[in-house]
Design a protein around this motif. Sequence first.
Motif, PDB file in Angstrom:
ATOM      1  N   SER A 158      93.298  15.470 -25.078  1.00 14.44           N
ATOM      2  CA  SER A 158      92.050  14.878 -25.575  1.00 14.44           C
ATOM      3  C   SER A 158      90.889  15.869 -25.463  1.00 14.44           C
ATOM      4  O   SER A 158      90.016  15.931 -26.334  1.00 14.44           O
ATOM      5  CB  SER A 158      91.816  13.552 -24.850  1.00 14.44           C
ATOM      6  N   LYS A 213      88.653  17.236 -28.562  1.00 21.08           N
ATOM      7  CA  LYS A 213      87.186  17.197 -28.521  1.00 21.08           C
ATOM      8  C   LYS A 213      86.589  18.570 -28.843  1.00 21.08           C
ATOM      9  O   LYS A 213      85.609  18.684 -29.573  1.00 21.08           O
ATOM     10  CB  LYS A 213      86.725  16.794 -27.110  1.00 21.08           C
ATOM     11  N   LEU A 272      91.300  11.552 -31.838  1.00 19.89           N
ATOM     12  CA  LEU A 272      90.536  11.267 -30.619  1.00 19.89           C
ATOM     13  C   LEU A 272      90.249   9.768 -30.498  1.00 19.89           C
ATOM     14  O   LEU A 272      90.370   9.185 -29.425  1.00 19.89           O
ATOM     15  CB  LEU A 272      89.219  12.052 -30.688  1.00 19.89           C
ATOM     16  N   SER A 316      80.065   5.583 -31.446  1.00 18.81           N
ATOM     17  CA  SER A 316      81.249   6.168 -32.091  1.00 18.81           C
ATOM     18  C   SER A 316      81.551   5.443 -33.396  1.00 18.81           C
ATOM     19  O   SER A 316      82.056   6.043 -34.336  1.00 18.81           O
ATOM     20  CB  SER A 316      82.446   6.195 -31.142  1.00 18.81           C
ATOM     21  N   SER A 342      76.166  15.541 -29.056  1.00 17.88           N
ATOM     22  CA  SER A 342      77.416  15.431 -28.286  1.00 17.88           C
ATOM     23  C   SER A 342      78.244  16.703 -28.392  1.00 17.88           C
ATOM     24  O   SER A 342      79.014  17.017 -27.489  1.00 17.88           O
ATOM     25  CB  SER A 342      78.198  14.164 -28.641  1.00 17.88           C
ATOM     26  N   THR A 358      80.034  18.551 -25.282  1.00 14.54           N
ATOM     27  CA  THR A 358      81.459  18.914 -25.263  1.00 14.54           C
ATOM     28  C   THR A 358      81.625  20.383 -24.937  1.00 14.54           C
ATOM     29  O   THR A 358      82.537  20.771 -24.208  1.00 14.54           O
ATOM     30  CB  THR A 358      82.103  18.621 -26.640  1.00 14.54           C
TER      31      THR A 358
END
Length: 230
Positions: A11, A15, A81, A105, A181, A185
Amino acid sequence: MDWVVKFARSSIGAKAVVALTGAGLVGFVVAHLLGNLQLFAGPEQFNNYAHGLKSLGPLLWAARLGLLGMFVLHIGMAIRLQSMNKAARPVSYQSKKAQASTLASRSMLLGGVTLLLFVLFHLAHYTLGVVDPQFLEYKTAEGWHDAYKMTVIGFQSAPVAGLYIAAMAGLAMHLGHGVSSMFQTLGLNHPRYRPLIRGIGPALAALIFLGFVSIPIAVQLGIISLQGGA
Ligand code: HEM
Protein backbone atom coordinates in the motif's frame (compact mmCIF):
# COMPACT_ATOMS: atom_id res chain seq x y z
CA MET A 1 13.66 -6.22 -9.84
CA ASP A 2 11.77 -8.37 -7.31
CA TRP A 3 11.73 -5.59 -4.70
CA VAL A 4 10.24 -3.14 -7.26
CA VAL A 5 7.27 -5.48 -7.83
CA LYS A 6 6.92 -6.09 -4.06
CA PHE A 7 7.09 -2.36 -3.34
CA ALA A 8 4.52 -1.47 -6.03
CA ARG A 9 2.18 -4.14 -4.64
CA SER A 10 2.34 -2.76 -1.09
CA SER A 11 0.00 0.00 0.00
CA ILE A 12 2.96 2.34 0.69
CA GLY A 13 4.29 1.60 -2.80
CA ALA A 14 0.92 2.26 -4.42
CA LYS A 15 0.69 5.56 -2.51
CA ALA A 16 4.17 6.58 -3.68
CA VAL A 17 3.31 5.77 -7.30
CA VAL A 18 0.07 7.80 -7.06
CA ALA A 19 2.02 10.73 -5.53
CA LEU A 20 4.90 10.68 -8.03
CA THR A 21 2.71 10.27 -11.12
CA GLY A 22 0.39 12.95 -9.63
CA ALA A 23 3.40 15.31 -9.40
CA GLY A 24 4.24 14.61 -13.05
CA LEU A 25 0.64 15.23 -14.14
CA VAL A 26 0.52 18.51 -12.19
CA GLY A 27 3.70 19.49 -14.05
CA PHE A 28 1.96 18.81 -17.35
CA VAL A 29 -1.17 20.75 -16.29
CA VAL A 30 0.90 23.82 -15.29
CA ALA A 31 2.94 23.69 -18.54
CA HIS A 32 -0.28 23.26 -20.57
CA LEU A 33 -1.87 26.22 -18.79
CA LEU A 34 1.16 28.45 -19.47
CA GLY A 35 1.03 27.41 -23.13
CA ASN A 36 -2.71 28.04 -23.39
CA LEU A 37 -2.48 31.48 -21.78
CA GLN A 38 -0.59 32.56 -24.91
CA LEU A 39 -4.02 32.70 -26.57
CA PHE A 40 -4.26 36.15 -24.93
CA ALA A 41 -1.21 37.25 -26.98
CA GLY A 42 -3.01 36.60 -30.28
CA PRO A 43 -2.97 34.11 -33.17
CA GLU A 44 0.65 34.57 -34.25
CA GLN A 45 2.12 33.90 -30.81
CA PHE A 46 -0.20 30.96 -30.05
CA ASN A 47 0.22 29.27 -33.44
CA ASN A 48 4.01 29.70 -33.28
CA TYR A 49 3.97 27.97 -29.90
CA ALA A 50 1.64 25.16 -31.13
CA HIS A 51 3.75 24.68 -34.28
CA GLY A 52 6.93 24.60 -32.16
CA LEU A 53 5.45 21.75 -30.10
CA LYS A 54 4.40 19.80 -33.20
CA SER A 55 7.90 20.24 -34.70
CA LEU A 56 9.42 18.34 -31.76
CA GLY A 57 8.47 15.16 -33.68
CA PRO A 58 9.67 11.99 -31.89
CA LEU A 59 10.32 13.98 -28.70
CA LEU A 60 6.64 15.01 -28.64
CA TRP A 61 5.60 11.38 -29.04
CA ALA A 62 7.92 10.35 -26.21
CA ALA A 63 6.33 13.04 -23.98
CA ARG A 64 2.83 11.88 -25.00
CA LEU A 65 3.69 8.26 -24.16
CA GLY A 66 5.16 9.34 -20.82
CA LEU A 67 2.00 11.32 -20.09
CA LEU A 68 -0.22 8.37 -20.98
CA GLY A 69 1.88 6.04 -18.82
CA MET A 70 1.64 8.41 -15.84
CA PHE A 71 -2.11 8.76 -16.35
CA VAL A 72 -2.71 4.98 -16.49
CA LEU A 73 -0.44 4.29 -13.48
CA HIS A 74 -2.02 7.13 -11.48
CA ILE A 75 -5.58 5.86 -12.04
CA GLY A 76 -4.69 2.16 -11.73
CA MET A 77 -2.79 2.60 -8.47
CA ALA A 78 -5.43 4.96 -7.01
CA ILE A 79 -8.14 2.34 -7.66
CA ARG A 80 -5.93 -0.37 -6.16
CA LEU A 81 -5.31 1.75 -3.09
CA GLN A 82 -9.05 2.32 -2.60
CA SER A 83 -9.79 -1.40 -2.78
CA MET A 84 -6.87 -2.17 -0.41
CA ASN A 85 -8.27 0.37 2.06
CA LYS A 86 -11.74 -1.13 1.81
CA ALA A 87 -10.42 -4.65 2.32
CA ALA A 88 -8.47 -3.53 5.39
CA ARG A 89 -11.58 -1.94 6.92
CA PRO A 90 -14.51 -4.37 6.81
CA VAL A 91 -16.44 -2.38 9.48
CA SER A 92 -17.43 1.18 8.49
CA TYR A 93 -15.97 4.17 10.25
CA GLN A 94 -17.74 5.46 13.34
CA SER A 95 -15.91 8.67 14.22
CA LYS A 96 -16.47 12.05 12.56
CA LYS A 97 -12.76 12.42 11.71
CA ALA A 98 -12.79 9.16 9.79
CA GLN A 99 -15.99 10.19 7.99
CA ALA A 100 -14.25 13.37 6.85
CA SER A 101 -11.40 11.34 5.38
CA THR A 102 -13.82 9.10 3.43
CA LEU A 103 -15.53 12.25 2.17
CA ALA A 104 -12.16 13.57 0.95
CA SER A 105 -11.33 10.30 -0.80
CA ARG A 106 -14.84 10.15 -2.33
CA SER A 107 -14.41 13.65 -3.69
CA MET A 108 -10.98 12.63 -5.03
CA LEU A 109 -12.67 9.78 -6.86
CA LEU A 110 -15.48 12.01 -8.15
CA GLY A 111 -13.01 14.72 -9.25
CA GLY A 112 -10.78 12.07 -10.82
CA VAL A 113 -13.61 10.44 -12.80
CA THR A 114 -14.83 13.90 -13.95
CA LEU A 115 -11.27 14.62 -15.12
CA LEU A 116 -10.95 11.34 -16.99
CA LEU A 117 -14.24 11.97 -18.83
CA PHE A 118 -13.10 15.53 -19.54
CA VAL A 119 -9.72 14.45 -20.97
CA LEU A 120 -11.47 11.93 -23.27
CA PHE A 121 -13.86 14.65 -24.48
CA HIS A 122 -11.00 17.17 -24.77
CA LEU A 123 -8.90 14.85 -26.95
CA ALA A 124 -11.94 14.10 -29.15
CA HIS A 125 -12.72 17.84 -29.31
CA TYR A 126 -9.36 19.41 -30.17
CA THR A 127 -6.74 16.73 -30.88
CA LEU A 128 -8.84 14.31 -32.94
CA GLY A 129 -11.44 16.74 -34.33
CA VAL A 130 -14.29 14.28 -33.63
CA VAL A 131 -16.70 17.00 -32.45
CA ASP A 132 -16.05 19.12 -35.57
CA PRO A 133 -13.77 17.57 -38.25
CA GLN A 134 -13.29 21.06 -39.77
CA PHE A 135 -11.13 21.98 -36.73
CA LEU A 136 -8.18 20.06 -38.16
CA GLU A 137 -8.53 21.73 -41.57
CA TYR A 138 -7.91 25.31 -40.33
CA LYS A 139 -4.57 26.55 -41.71
CA THR A 140 -2.41 29.61 -41.07
CA ALA A 141 -0.77 31.63 -43.90
CA GLU A 142 2.37 29.49 -43.34
CA GLY A 143 0.32 26.33 -43.97
CA TRP A 144 0.53 25.24 -40.28
CA HIS A 145 -2.46 24.03 -38.29
CA ASP A 146 -4.41 27.08 -37.04
CA ALA A 147 -4.78 25.98 -33.40
CA TYR A 148 -5.78 29.55 -32.42
CA LYS A 149 -8.82 29.60 -34.73
CA MET A 150 -9.78 26.07 -33.65
CA THR A 151 -9.66 26.92 -29.93
CA VAL A 152 -11.53 30.23 -30.32
CA ILE A 153 -14.29 28.74 -32.49
CA GLY A 154 -14.55 25.83 -30.03
CA PHE A 155 -15.16 28.15 -27.09
CA GLN A 156 -17.59 30.39 -28.98
CA SER A 157 -20.14 27.66 -28.25
CA ALA A 158 -21.66 28.51 -24.84
CA PRO A 159 -22.41 24.84 -23.91
CA VAL A 160 -18.79 23.85 -24.71
CA ALA A 161 -17.42 26.81 -22.69
CA GLY A 162 -19.75 25.81 -19.80
CA LEU A 163 -18.61 22.20 -19.98
CA TYR A 164 -14.94 23.21 -19.79
CA ILE A 165 -15.63 25.50 -16.82
CA ALA A 166 -17.47 22.68 -14.99
CA ALA A 167 -14.60 20.27 -15.76
CA MET A 168 -12.06 22.80 -14.43
CA ALA A 169 -14.06 22.84 -11.15
CA GLY A 170 -13.58 19.03 -11.05
CA LEU A 171 -9.85 19.52 -11.70
CA ALA A 172 -9.61 22.11 -8.90
CA MET A 173 -11.44 19.81 -6.49
CA HIS A 174 -9.05 16.99 -7.31
CA LEU A 175 -5.88 19.10 -7.07
CA GLY A 176 -6.99 20.97 -3.93
CA HIS A 177 -6.78 17.82 -1.86
CA GLY A 178 -4.41 15.80 -4.04
CA VAL A 179 -1.45 18.20 -4.06
CA SER A 180 -1.40 18.56 -0.26
CA SER A 181 -1.66 14.80 0.30
CA MET A 182 1.07 14.25 -2.31
CA PHE A 183 3.48 16.27 -0.12
CA GLN A 184 2.48 14.17 2.89
CA THR A 185 3.00 10.88 1.06
CA LEU A 186 6.44 12.01 -0.09
CA GLY A 187 7.33 12.71 3.55
CA LEU A 188 7.36 16.50 3.27
CA ASN A 189 5.19 17.06 6.32
CA HIS A 190 7.40 18.57 8.99
CA PRO A 191 5.07 20.03 11.71
CA ARG A 192 6.61 23.47 11.12
CA TYR A 193 5.51 23.49 7.49
CA ARG A 194 2.19 21.67 7.99
CA PRO A 195 -0.04 24.78 7.57
CA LEU A 196 1.92 25.70 4.42
CA ILE A 197 1.57 22.16 3.03
CA ARG A 198 -2.15 22.08 3.85
CA GLY A 199 -2.64 25.41 2.08
CA ILE A 200 -0.53 24.73 -1.00
CA GLY A 201 -3.03 22.33 -2.62
CA PRO A 202 -6.06 24.65 -2.43
CA ALA A 203 -3.92 27.68 -3.45
CA LEU A 204 -2.42 25.94 -6.51
CA ALA A 205 -5.85 24.50 -7.42
CA ALA A 206 -7.41 28.00 -7.27
CA LEU A 207 -4.65 29.49 -9.48
CA ILE A 208 -4.94 26.67 -12.03
CA PHE A 209 -8.75 26.96 -12.04
CA LEU A 210 -8.67 30.74 -12.59
CA GLY A 211 -6.02 30.42 -15.31
CA PHE A 212 -7.90 27.80 -17.31
CA VAL A 213 -11.42 29.27 -16.97
CA SER A 214 -10.13 32.70 -18.00
CA ILE A 215 -9.83 31.31 -21.57
CA PRO A 216 -13.43 30.17 -22.30
CA ILE A 217 -14.71 33.22 -20.40
CA ALA A 218 -12.50 35.59 -22.45
CA VAL A 219 -13.73 34.00 -25.69
CA GLN A 220 -17.38 34.23 -24.60
CA LEU A 221 -16.88 37.92 -23.70
CA GLY A 222 -15.10 38.62 -27.02
CA ILE A 223 -11.83 39.56 -25.27
CA ILE A 224 -10.15 36.76 -27.24
CA SER A 225 -11.62 36.71 -30.75
CA LEU A 226 -10.71 35.58 -34.25
CA GLN A 227 -9.32 39.10 -34.84
CA GLY A 228 -6.78 38.70 -32.04
CA GLY A 229 -6.06 38.31 -28.34
CA ALA A 230 -6.47 40.80 -25.49
C1 HEM B 1 -9.26 26.06 -21.06
C2 HEM B 1 -8.67 24.91 -20.93
C3 HEM B 1 -7.89 24.19 -22.00
C4 HEM B 1 -7.60 24.57 -23.30
C5 HEM B 1 -7.94 25.87 -24.03
C6 HEM B 1 -6.84 23.49 -23.90
C7 HEM B 1 -6.37 23.48 -25.20
C8 HEM B 1 -5.74 22.43 -25.81
C9 HEM B 1 -5.29 22.40 -27.18
C10 HEM B 1 -5.44 23.56 -28.17
C11 HEM B 1 -4.70 21.20 -27.41
C12 HEM B 1 -3.96 20.74 -28.66
C13 HEM B 1 -4.80 20.12 -29.70
C14 HEM B 1 -3.90 19.82 -30.89
O1 HEM B 1 -3.67 20.72 -31.69
O2 HEM B 1 -3.45 18.66 -30.97
C15 HEM B 1 -4.79 20.43 -26.16
C16 HEM B 1 -4.31 19.15 -25.99
C17 HEM B 1 -4.37 18.47 -24.79
N1 HEM B 1 -4.89 18.90 -23.61
FE1 HEM B 1 -5.77 20.67 -23.28
N2 HEM B 1 -6.67 22.49 -22.95
C18 HEM B 1 -7.30 22.88 -21.79
C19 HEM B 1 -7.36 22.18 -20.60
C20 HEM B 1 -6.77 20.95 -20.37
C21 HEM B 1 -6.71 20.26 -19.10
C22 HEM B 1 -7.26 20.80 -17.81
C23 HEM B 1 -6.08 19.07 -19.32
C24 HEM B 1 -5.74 17.97 -18.35
C25 HEM B 1 -6.15 17.87 -17.13
C26 HEM B 1 -5.74 19.02 -20.71
C27 HEM B 1 -5.11 17.95 -21.32
C28 HEM B 1 -4.73 17.91 -22.65
C29 HEM B 1 -4.07 16.78 -23.26
C30 HEM B 1 -3.70 15.46 -22.56
C31 HEM B 1 -3.84 17.13 -24.60
C32 HEM B 1 -3.14 16.28 -25.67
C33 HEM B 1 -1.69 16.66 -25.73
C34 HEM B 1 -1.04 16.11 -26.97
O3 HEM B 1 -1.71 15.78 -27.93
O4 HEM B 1 0.17 16.04 -26.97
N3 HEM B 1 -6.16 20.17 -21.33
N4 HEM B 1 -5.42 21.22 -25.22
